[in-house]
Design an enzyme around this catalytic site. Structure first.
Site: not given
Length: 188
Positions: A133-134, A176-178
């Site tokens: 996710d990163k 998903n977490e950008i």
């Protein structure tokens, strides 16, 4: 195999296959034996399921039937048991969720343990398989190295090669977490 060859093309047929489906994790077992002359030198068993998946404007279809996803976002840890994978703890967790009506698991934020996919295959749970996710240091990149492309290709290739025969896996995802404007949110 002739010297230097790595692939032996082979096909086989399954007459009237029983399909893997949501809630019905029907699996077959493939046994592969490598022999040197008549002497077995290696043997491997692999489970696999036979099913079709289609994603259309009408939604997700498994074996030609539209399936509504009732999913959870499942992190890799077991709460107070910690982050090590405990097969029975995960199996129990999945059984409880399945009994509550869950039919889909999204792994977050790492490629899941292979054992999780084996359990989902057997229990008939769909999997949204997420690689990472990163894009920064927490993803193994320091000062922008390796490049986004090299980083993603290495991790995605490993995950897809490992997970590609699991009938439970129906979606692959990354990042998903950008946050907007953050590293990784570029045309590259």
């Amino acid at each position: 195999l002739p010297p230097g060859e790595r692939v032996l093309p082979h096909t086989f047929a399954v007459d009237k296959p029983v399909r893997w489906d949501v809630g019905a994790g029907r699996l077959y077992r493939l046994e592969t034996t490598i022999r040197l002359g008549q002497q077995p030198v290696d043997r491997r068993e692999d489970a696999f399921g036979i099913r079709t998946v289609e994603l259309s404007t009408d939604g997700l279809h498994v074996n030609g039937r539209r399936v509504q996803l009732y999913g959870v976002n499942l992190h890799h840890d077991h709460g107070p048991l910690g982050a090590a994978f405990y097969r029975r703890a995960m199996e129990r967790q999945l059984e409880i969720m399945r009994d509550m009506g869950v039919n889909a698991i999204r792994t977050s934020h790492n490629a899941p343990a292979a054992e999780l996919l084996e359990l989902c295959d057997r229990l008939g749970l769909l999997v949204w398989d997420e690689c990472f996710d990163k894009w920064n240091e927490t993803a193994g990149r320091v000062r922008g190295q390796p490049s986004h492309r090299a980083h993603a290709e290495r991790h995605l290739r490993a995950m897809v090669m490992r997970d590609r025969n699991h009938p439970s896996v129906v979606v692959w995802s990354i990042g998903n977490e950008i946050p907007a404007g953050g590293e990784g949110v570029t045309p590259e």
